[in-house]
Design a protein around this motif. Sequence first.
Motif, PDB file in Angstrom:
ATOM      1  N   SER A  22       0.829  -1.215   0.000  1.00  0.00           N
ATOM      2  CA  SER A  22       0.000   0.000   0.000  1.00  0.00           C
ATOM      3  C   SER A  22       0.862   1.264   0.000  1.00  0.00           C
ATOM      4  O   SER A  22       0.497   2.267  -0.616  1.00  0.00           O
ATOM      5  CB  SER A  22      -0.912   0.010   1.224  1.00  0.00           C
ATOM      6  OG  SER A  22      -0.142  -0.123   2.408  1.00  0.00           O
ATOM      7  N   THR A  23       2.035   1.199   0.675  1.00  0.00           N
ATOM      8  CA  THR A  23       2.954   2.354   0.697  1.00  0.00           C
ATOM      9  C   THR A  23       3.656   2.498  -0.651  1.00  0.00           C
ATOM     10  O   THR A  23       3.816   3.613  -1.149  1.00  0.00           O
ATOM     11  CB  THR A  23       4.002   2.169   1.819  1.00  0.00           C
ATOM     12  OG1 THR A  23       3.314   1.930   3.039  1.00  0.00           O
ATOM     13  CG2 THR A  23       4.887   3.378   1.966  1.00  0.00           C
ATOM     14  N   VAL A  24       4.077   1.369  -1.227  1.00  0.00           N
ATOM     15  CA  VAL A  24       4.766   1.392  -2.539  1.00  0.00           C
ATOM     16  C   VAL A  24       3.839   1.960  -3.614  1.00  0.00           C
ATOM     17  O   VAL A  24       4.279   2.687  -4.504  1.00  0.00           O
ATOM     18  CB  VAL A  24       5.258  -0.021  -2.928  1.00  0.00           C
ATOM     19  CG1 VAL A  24       5.812  -0.045  -4.345  1.00  0.00           C
ATOM     20  CG2 VAL A  24       6.312  -0.510  -1.950  1.00  0.00           C
ATOM     21  N   GLN A  25       2.545   1.661  -3.485  1.00  0.00           N
ATOM     22  CA  GLN A  25       1.564   2.105  -4.487  1.00  0.00           C
ATOM     23  C   GLN A  25       1.520   3.630  -4.591  1.00  0.00           C
ATOM     24  O   GLN A  25       1.453   4.179  -5.687  1.00  0.00           O
ATOM     25  CB  GLN A  25       0.177   1.578  -4.124  1.00  0.00           C
ATOM     26  CG  GLN A  25      -0.872   1.879  -5.171  1.00  0.00           C
ATOM     27  CD  GLN A  25      -2.248   1.427  -4.740  1.00  0.00           C
ATOM     28  OE1 GLN A  25      -2.398   0.655  -3.796  1.00  0.00           O
ATOM     29  NE2 GLN A  25      -3.274   1.901  -5.417  1.00  0.00           N
ATOM     30  N   ILE A  26       1.562   4.333  -3.434  1.00  0.00           N
ATOM     31  CA  ILE A  26       1.441   5.804  -3.456  1.00  0.00           C
ATOM     32  C   ILE A  26       2.784   6.492  -3.185  1.00  0.00           C
ATOM     33  O   ILE A  26       2.821   7.687  -2.882  1.00  0.00           O
ATOM     34  CB  ILE A  26       0.371   6.283  -2.447  1.00  0.00           C
ATOM     35  CG1 ILE A  26       0.675   5.748  -1.040  1.00  0.00           C
ATOM     36  CG2 ILE A  26      -1.018   5.895  -2.901  1.00  0.00           C
ATOM     37  CD1 ILE A  26      -0.018   6.498   0.057  1.00  0.00           C
ATOM     38  N   LEU A  27       3.882   5.742  -3.300  1.00  0.00           N
ATOM     39  CA  LEU A  27       5.212   6.324  -3.090  1.00  0.00           C
ATOM     40  C   LEU A  27       5.474   7.396  -4.148  1.00  0.00           C
ATOM     41  O   LEU A  27       5.428   7.113  -5.337  1.00  0.00           O
ATOM     42  CB  LEU A  27       6.267   5.223  -3.193  1.00  0.00           C
ATOM     43  CG  LEU A  27       7.553   5.393  -2.379  1.00  0.00           C
ATOM     44  CD1 LEU A  27       7.266   5.428  -0.897  1.00  0.00           C
ATOM     45  CD2 LEU A  27       8.510   4.256  -2.681  1.00  0.00           C
ATOM     46  N   GLU A  55       2.937  11.719  -1.970  1.00  0.00           N
ATOM     47  CA  GLU A  55       2.662  12.031  -0.552  1.00  0.00           C
ATOM     48  C   GLU A  55       1.859  13.313  -0.402  1.00  0.00           C
ATOM     49  O   GLU A  55       0.948  13.398   0.428  1.00  0.00           O
ATOM     50  CB  GLU A  55       3.975  12.144   0.242  1.00  0.00           C
ATOM     51  CG  GLU A  55       4.683  10.834   0.483  1.00  0.00           C
ATOM     52  CD  GLU A  55       5.572  10.409  -0.670  1.00  0.00           C
ATOM     53  OE1 GLU A  55       5.635  11.152  -1.681  1.00  0.00           O
ATOM     54  OE2 GLU A  55       6.187   9.331  -0.583  1.00  0.00           O
ATOM     55  N   LYS A  56       2.211  14.326  -1.210  1.00  0.00           N
ATOM     56  CA  LYS A  56       1.504  15.621  -1.127  1.00  0.00           C
ATOM     57  C   LYS A  56       0.016  15.434  -1.399  1.00  0.00           C
ATOM     58  O   LYS A  56      -0.839  15.934  -0.673  1.00  0.00           O
ATOM     59  CB  LYS A  56       2.089  16.606  -2.142  1.00  0.00           C
ATOM     60  CG  LYS A  56       3.248  17.424  -1.615  1.00  0.00           C
ATOM     61  CD  LYS A  56       3.600  18.504  -2.626  1.00  0.00           C
ATOM     62  CE  LYS A  56       4.792  19.307  -2.137  1.00  0.00           C
ATOM     63  NZ  LYS A  56       5.176  20.332  -3.151  1.00  0.00           N
ATOM     64  N   ALA A  57      -0.262  14.701  -2.486  1.00  0.00           N
ATOM     65  CA  ALA A  57      -1.653  14.456  -2.884  1.00  0.00           C
ATOM     66  C   ALA A  57      -2.400  13.667  -1.803  1.00  0.00           C
ATOM     67  O   ALA A  57      -3.576  13.938  -1.524  1.00  0.00           O
ATOM     68  CB  ALA A  57      -1.698  13.697  -4.198  1.00  0.00           C
ATOM     69  N   LEU A  58      -1.686  12.714  -1.167  1.00  0.00           N
ATOM     70  CA  LEU A  58      -2.300  11.879  -0.128  1.00  0.00           C
ATOM     71  C   LEU A  58      -2.703  12.738   1.070  1.00  0.00           C
ATOM     72  O   LEU A  58      -3.849  12.664   1.538  1.00  0.00           O
ATOM     73  CB  LEU A  58      -1.315  10.787   0.297  1.00  0.00           C
ATOM     74  CG  LEU A  58      -1.767   9.941   1.492  1.00  0.00           C
ATOM     75  CD1 LEU A  58      -2.930   9.041   1.113  1.00  0.00           C
ATOM     76  CD2 LEU A  58      -0.618   9.091   2.024  1.00  0.00           C
ATOM     77  N   LYS A  96      -6.590  15.788   4.329  1.00  0.00           N
ATOM     78  CA  LYS A  96      -6.940  17.056   4.968  1.00  0.00           C
ATOM     79  C   LYS A  96      -8.307  17.551   4.498  1.00  0.00           C
ATOM     80  O   LYS A  96      -9.133  18.026   5.298  1.00  0.00           O
ATOM     81  CB  LYS A  96      -5.859  18.093   4.618  1.00  0.00           C
ATOM     82  CG  LYS A  96      -5.852  19.300   5.528  1.00  0.00           C
ATOM     83  CD  LYS A  96      -4.677  20.200   5.179  1.00  0.00           C
ATOM     84  CE  LYS A  96      -4.665  21.438   6.054  1.00  0.00           C
ATOM     85  NZ  LYS A  96      -3.544  22.343   5.697  1.00  0.00           N
ATOM     86  N   THR A  97      -8.522  17.438   3.180  1.00  0.00           N
ATOM     87  CA  THR A  97      -9.785  17.933   2.610  1.00  0.00           C
ATOM     88  C   THR A  97     -10.867  16.860   2.547  1.00  0.00           C
ATOM     89  O   THR A  97     -11.958  17.100   2.042  1.00  0.00           O
ATOM     90  CB  THR A  97      -9.538  18.464   1.182  1.00  0.00           C
ATOM     91  OG1 THR A  97      -8.961  17.412   0.390  1.00  0.00           O
ATOM     92  CG2 THR A  97      -8.585  19.658   1.193  1.00  0.00           C
ATOM     93  N   ARG A  98     -10.536  15.656   3.010  1.00  0.00           N
ATOM     94  CA  ARG A  98     -11.456  14.502   2.993  1.00  0.00           C
ATOM     95  C   ARG A  98     -11.912  14.177   1.562  1.00  0.00           C
ATOM     96  O   ARG A  98     -13.053  13.783   1.323  1.00  0.00           O
ATOM     97  CB  ARG A  98     -12.654  14.753   3.904  1.00  0.00           C
ATOM     98  CG  ARG A  98     -12.257  14.858   5.359  1.00  0.00           C
ATOM     99  CD  ARG A  98     -13.431  14.983   6.254  1.00  0.00           C
ATOM    100  NE  ARG A  98     -13.026  15.111   7.643  1.00  0.00           N
ATOM    101  CZ  ARG A  98     -13.867  15.243   8.655  1.00  0.00           C
ATOM    102  NH1 ARG A  98     -15.174  15.268   8.427  1.00  0.00           N
ATOM    103  NH2 ARG A  98     -13.424  15.358   9.890  1.00  0.00           N
ATOM    104  N   GLY A  99     -10.960  14.319   0.634  1.00  0.00           N
ATOM    105  CA  GLY A  99     -11.251  13.979  -0.762  1.00  0.00           C
ATOM    106  C   GLY A  99     -10.776  12.568  -1.077  1.00  0.00           C
ATOM    107  O   GLY A  99     -10.467  11.771  -0.181  1.00  0.00           O
ATOM    108  N   ASN A 100     -10.695  12.252  -2.361  1.00  0.00           N
ATOM    109  CA  ASN A 100     -10.249  10.921  -2.790  1.00  0.00           C
ATOM    110  C   ASN A 100      -8.721  10.829  -2.704  1.00  0.00           C
ATOM    111  O   ASN A 100      -8.019  11.720  -3.178  1.00  0.00           O
ATOM    112  CB  ASN A 100     -10.697  10.643  -4.231  1.00  0.00           C
ATOM    113  CG  ASN A 100     -12.207  10.517  -4.312  1.00  0.00           C
ATOM    114  OD1 ASN A 100     -12.853  10.083  -3.366  1.00  0.00           O
ATOM    115  ND2 ASN A 100     -12.768  10.918  -5.445  1.00  0.00           N
ATOM    116  N   THR A 101      -8.235   9.759  -2.120  1.00  0.00           N
ATOM    117  CA  THR A 101      -6.775   9.549  -1.996  1.00  0.00           C
ATOM    118  C   THR A 101      -6.212   9.124  -3.350  1.00  0.00           C
ATOM    119  O   THR A 101      -6.932   8.531  -4.165  1.00  0.00           O
ATOM    120  CB  THR A 101      -6.457   8.473  -0.946  1.00  0.00           C
ATOM    121  OG1 THR A 101      -7.184   7.295  -1.273  1.00  0.00           O
ATOM    122  CG2 THR A 101      -6.793   8.927   0.450  1.00  0.00           C
ATOM    123  N   PRO A 102      -4.916   9.416  -3.619  1.00  0.00           N
ATOM    124  CA  PRO A 102      -4.342   9.053  -4.931  1.00  0.00           C
ATOM    125  C   PRO A 102      -4.252   7.544  -5.113  1.00  0.00           C
ATOM    126  O   PRO A 102      -4.047   6.796  -4.150  1.00  0.00           O
ATOM    127  CB  PRO A 102      -2.950   9.673  -4.885  1.00  0.00           C
ATOM    128  CG  PRO A 102      -2.625   9.833  -3.454  1.00  0.00           C
ATOM    129  CD  PRO A 102      -3.927  10.086  -2.752  1.00  0.00           C
TER     130      PRO A 102
END
Length: 548
Positions: free
Chosen positions: A326-331, A334-337, A342-348
Amino acid sequence: MGGVLLHVLFEHAAGYALFAVREVEEISLLLPQVEQSVLTIGKFHNVVKLVAFAPFKSAQSALENINAVSEGILHEDLRLLLETSMPAKKKKALLGVADAKIGAAILEELGYQCQTGGVVAEILRGIRLHFHVLVKGLTAQSASKAQLGLGHSYSRAKVKFNVNRVDNMIIQSISLLDQLDKDINTFSMRVREWYGYHFPELIKIVPENYTYCRLAKFIGNRKELSEESLEGLEEIVMDSAKAQAILEASRSSMGMDISPLDLINIESFSSRVISLSEYRKGLQEYLRSKMSQVAPSLSALIGEVVGARLISHAGSLTNLAKYPASTVQILGAEKALFRALKTRGNTPKYGLIFHSTFIGRAAAKNKGRISRYLANKCTIASRIDCFSEVPTSVFGDKLREQVEERLAFYETGEPPRKNLDVMKEAVVEASEVVAEVKRKQEKKEKKKKKREKRRLEALAAAAEEVENSVLETEENEVEPRKKKKKKQQELEAESEPEVEAASEPEENGLEEDALPKKKRKLMVEVDQEEKKKKKKKKKEKARDSEED
């Protein structure tokens, strides 16, 4: 704890020490008093007594023992000390140790009950503080030197790994590659702008930066371009139609005239950009070869550049291997995540792995699914690369096939092979490849040993030749000396009868005065020659004795 004898084992850089603890019953109850007694050596002497001390034979032995202790293995030196110095009745003996792992090993192999923490920890603290006083013949300076030396060798041994598998070089080269891309792009834009004043039509004909810089250097002043230059243009552009278009555009160009000095500057800057571009190609080849050595499975699965970016972002291959899928997927996202959290939007759905070809090929609705699957396979590949002794690309190729099958499954619905079956095939293939690699390594080692043996033999033969030549020269020097001696002896033998003949008149009782003057002179000369010869003999004998 009545009747139980408490011993404490202390591992020092100088050797193993075994201490017997006095007044066990009181000590077990009065922990604060033990803490107080630790501070002063006088009081601490009443608590512990040295039973045995086994110094390490060498620095290598010390390193082996400390490695064994850190891994929780009972070394032969420690076994010998405990078997000879601990009480025979194992039920009545209790051993205090600093590390629970070594305690478990002692209990399993020797049967002594072990204790850690509490009073034992405080006693060990006191022993560590006053060790150089408790052991006779050990000074504080020598103890600290031993600790420093062992600390350095232990750290060196832990850090020591295969030079060819260092991932630091990958991290540096991928960072440099990114920097070069930015710089080459900026410099190429500067060349375009600069040369565009003279030949603006060239930008539309040749949009590629590297080719444009080469053309700017080759053409120089567009007015000097002729049919003879067509062949050179074709070599650079690799297209005859484009080369013809450049030639025609140069004849009807709207660009301004340019001075020879400006042209020289543009050409020198273009050559710099060209050399940077060529260096970038070489660096990419270096990165490719390094990735095939360090992380062959990861580079086979996702490509050298994306794999190198993942390693660089994680900090090392080991760190990447420790990450979950799961970490490798969004490596890299981080900014987008954190913005999404913070904004409770969709995670990358993806980070750096988006640059692989698989996600681009997948349909929009399947991009998230394939990125999750790809991240999973990347994690497996990085762990195989990190922890396998002989890295091979077999697992990477098989994992890539699985990702391809999963893509096909999303598009056509064709079921992919089971993971277990694929991994079984991979294990069989990998074992064959590893065996082949090991066989080659053994061959290399044998060849190396043979070469070393030949070299040593050649050196020995050369040394023998030198010795023989020295002996020959000495013999040659000795022979003329012997000949000289023989000649001298012959001369002496010849002169002796003359001397006898000269001395005969004296023996017959004739007076010297009765002899004629000529004869007397001859006799004096003979005597003088004889004296000179004797002196020479003495000198030669002295010289010979000195040489011998």
